[in-house]
Scaffold this motif. Structure first.
Motif, short mmCIF file in Angstrom:
data_model
loop_
_atom_site.label_atom_id
_atom_site.label_comp_id
_atom_site.label_asym_id
_atom_site.label_seq_id
_atom_site.Cartn_x
_atom_site.Cartn_y
_atom_site.Cartn_z
N LEU A 1 0.83 -1.20 0.00
CA LEU A 1 0.00 0.00 0.00
C LEU A 1 0.87 1.25 0.00
N SER A 2 0.47 2.24 -0.78
CA SER A 2 1.19 3.51 -0.85
C SER A 2 0.77 4.42 0.30
N GLU A 3 1.75 4.89 1.08
CA GLU A 3 1.44 5.75 2.21
C GLU A 3 0.80 7.06 1.77
N PRO B 1 -2.28 8.49 10.31
CA PRO B 1 -2.43 7.71 11.54
C PRO B 1 -2.87 8.59 12.70
N THR B 2 -3.55 7.98 13.67
CA THR B 2 -3.98 8.70 14.87
C THR B 2 -3.55 7.90 16.09
N GLY B 3 -3.89 8.40 17.26
CA GLY B 3 -3.51 7.70 18.48
C GLY B 3 -4.28 6.42 18.71
N GLY B 4 -5.47 6.30 18.13
CA GLY B 4 -6.25 5.09 18.28
C GLY B 4 -5.79 4.00 17.34
N VAL C 1 -11.87 0.05 2.11
CA VAL C 1 -12.48 0.57 3.33
C VAL C 1 -11.83 1.89 3.73
N GLU C 2 -10.54 2.02 3.57
CA GLU C 2 -9.89 3.30 3.89
C GLU C 2 -10.39 4.42 2.99
N ILE D 1 -6.57 2.01 8.58
CA ILE D 1 -6.60 0.65 9.11
C ILE D 1 -5.20 0.32 9.64
N ASP D 2 -5.10 -0.01 10.92
CA ASP D 2 -3.81 -0.32 11.53
C ASP D 2 -3.52 -1.81 11.57
N HIS D 3 -4.58 -2.62 11.70
CA HIS D 3 -4.39 -4.07 11.78
C HIS D 3 -5.52 -4.78 11.05
N TYR D 4 -5.23 -6.00 10.65
CA TYR D 4 -6.17 -6.82 9.86
C TYR D 4 -6.35 -8.17 10.53
#
Length: 497
Positions: A85-87, A93-96, A180-181, A188-191
């Motif tokens: 995935l391209s950043e 990103p956030t703190g959550g 989804v993003e 999305i941080d984890h899958y």
């Protein structure tokens, strides 16, 4: 994904999940014998880890030892979800932490006998059967779970408009994350992904769970026949209960049942009965990991950190909702029916999630004095006029207007009722008066034997049923044809009783 739409994409090739095979703690020479801490110590050290069951996260206690936590991490299947995935194209990103949870309906690893036992069919290939976005806030004391209907019509990056669950079939976990993003603007941080058999194993390892129904469900295809009320179900029955769409609102009802199942599993997994029994806890963990795939970032250290940070999370801290909708009968260019989201309401929902704000319950905002709506009203029809077929026709009209018809129409004890009655219990007068307004000449009658359900007794003066306007038909907090608010509930509220 439904077989009639997703199947055309065919199987997706190129997925490679590396599976490690560490020994359980009791067999590992480095960990030695597993010692179960005292209840007080468990309460101090119990962490809630995120694993998947039926595309939803089961939060379960890991309080036996940190060695067990490390074993759990090593036993997970892993896939490089974010590597391609391209950043530049991803949300900030956030703190959550946000988890995308996919329930795969792949039958490839399930024997034909098991497919028949579970009534899941034989369709080959990879698909997502259900999807949820799970947000753990920055303070690690609140979880928000958003159900994403699999028939939601969206733009799949690089492929154009399609149902959201087509993304997994077209490009696997990576394209599902991209889709989804782009839809939610939440990073999305984890899958986490699980298949049918894994879900069944988890429920069975817990000793089954309790589910409850306001009305019966009969789905011959899923071999499901459940009366209204509370039921104790095993893994196969829980799977059928979670997957069936043989109810009036189809996939939307299914999301609510999945939330109920997840809450019941969470409650059972966190119970003393599970935590204080080493054999049962180990069996549960083994079952939970057998069919779970996660991203490579969910390593041992990350899981340990989450377990510690989430140690005080409770059933009241887990909130459920689903994507607000504006149209539940959108005909797609492919010739099938899909769902359209209510974009302003959905944007507001996901912005709140991204900002770690609690999700508001629209039913609470509307106040207790709100006028009843058809979706809130349970009703059964009785024919007291003797006119053949009249009760069945009124059944159909009520159902199409959004009322909960609890059972097929029956004949009344007599066939000479002169005036149509709307019968009600002492606490349902407002609902009865609301319904009686739609039947010219009807009268309301209080009946002490009724509680929470109305009865219409058709009399000789019955001429017609005047259906309410479409914007009034949805239950409080649920989408109508022109509104997008959705119900909000906690895990504790979803548990039977």
């Amino acid at each position: 994904m439904s077989d009639d739409s997703a199947g055309r994409h065919g199987p997706t090739e190129g997925f490679h999940r590396e599976r490690s095979q560490p020994l359980p703690p009791e067999r590992s020479p480095r960990s030695g014998r597993v010692t179960v801490p005292s209840p007080a110590a468990r309460r101090r050290r119990t962490g809630l880890l995120l694993v998947s069951a039926l595309s939803v996260l089961v939060l379960f206690a890991s309080g036996t030892s940190w060695a067990l936590t490390g074993w759990m991490s090593g036993a997970l299947n892993r896939f490089d979800v974010f590597g391609g995935l391209s950043e530049e194209d991803r949300p900030e990103p956030t703190g959550g932490l946000t988890f995308l949870v996919i329930g795969s309906d792949s039958r490839d690893s399930i024997s034909q006998e098991a497919q028949e036992d579970l009534s899941v069919g034989h369709t080959p290939g990879q698909r997502s059967d259900s999807m949820m976005l799970v947000r753990l806030n920055h303070d690690r004391d609140r979880v928000t779970v958003v159900g994403i209907p699999r028939d939601l019509w969206v733009d799949v990056p690089g492929h154009g408009p399609d149902k959201v669950n087509a993304a997994y079939g077209l490009g696997g976990p990576q394209l599902a994350v991209r889709t989804v993003e782009s839809l939610t603007d939440v990073r999305i941080d984890h899958y986490v992904e699980v298949d049918f058999q894994g879900f069944v194993n988890v429920v069975d390892a817990l000793g089954g769970i309790e589910v409850c129904l306001p009305e019966p469900i009969r789905d011959p295809k899923a071999q499901l026949d459940m009366a209204a009320g509370t039921h104790h179900v095993d893994g196969a029955e829980a799977l059928a209960f979670s997957r069936t769409r043989a109810t009036s609102r189809g996939d939307l009802d299914r999301i609510e049942r999945q939330q109920q199942v997840l809450s019941a599993m969470l409650d059972k997994a966190m119970s003393t009965e599970t935590l204080s029994n080493p054999a049962k806890l180990t069996d549960f963990v083994n079952s939970a990991l057998s069919s779970v795939t996660v991203d490579e970032g969910l390593d041992t250290r990350t899981i340990n950190d989450l377990a510690y940070q989430m140690r005080d999370l409770s059933m009241d801290s887990v909130t459920f909702t689903q994507v607000p909708l504006s149209d539940t009968e959108y005909w797609t260019p492919h010739g099938n029916v899909a769902l359209l989201w209510d974009e302003p309401a959905a944007r507001e929902l996901f912005a709140a999630i991204q900002a770690d704000k609690p999700i508001a319950d629209p039913s609470q905002e509307s106040g207790k004095g709100s006028e009843p709506r058809p979706g809130d009203i349970r009703v059964q029809v009785f024919n007291g006029s003797g006119a053949p077929g009249l009760g069945a026709r009124l059944d159909g009209t009520l159902a199409s207007s959004g009322f909960q018809v609890t059972a097929p129409a029956q004949n009344w004890s007599s066939s000479n009722v002169s005036t149509t009655q709307v019968r009600h219990g002492s606490g349902d007068r407002a609902e009865a008066e609301y319904l009686a307004e739609m039947i010219p000449g009807a009268e309301t009658v209080e009946d002490g034997t009724l509680n929470g359900e109305l009865q219409i007794v058709i009399g000789f003066n019955y001429t017609a049923f005047e259906a309410p306007k479409s914007e009034d038909t949805a239950p409080k907090g649920e989408p109508s044809s022109g509104g997008g608010s959705t119900a909000v509930s906690t895990a504790r509220e979803n548990i039977c009783g």
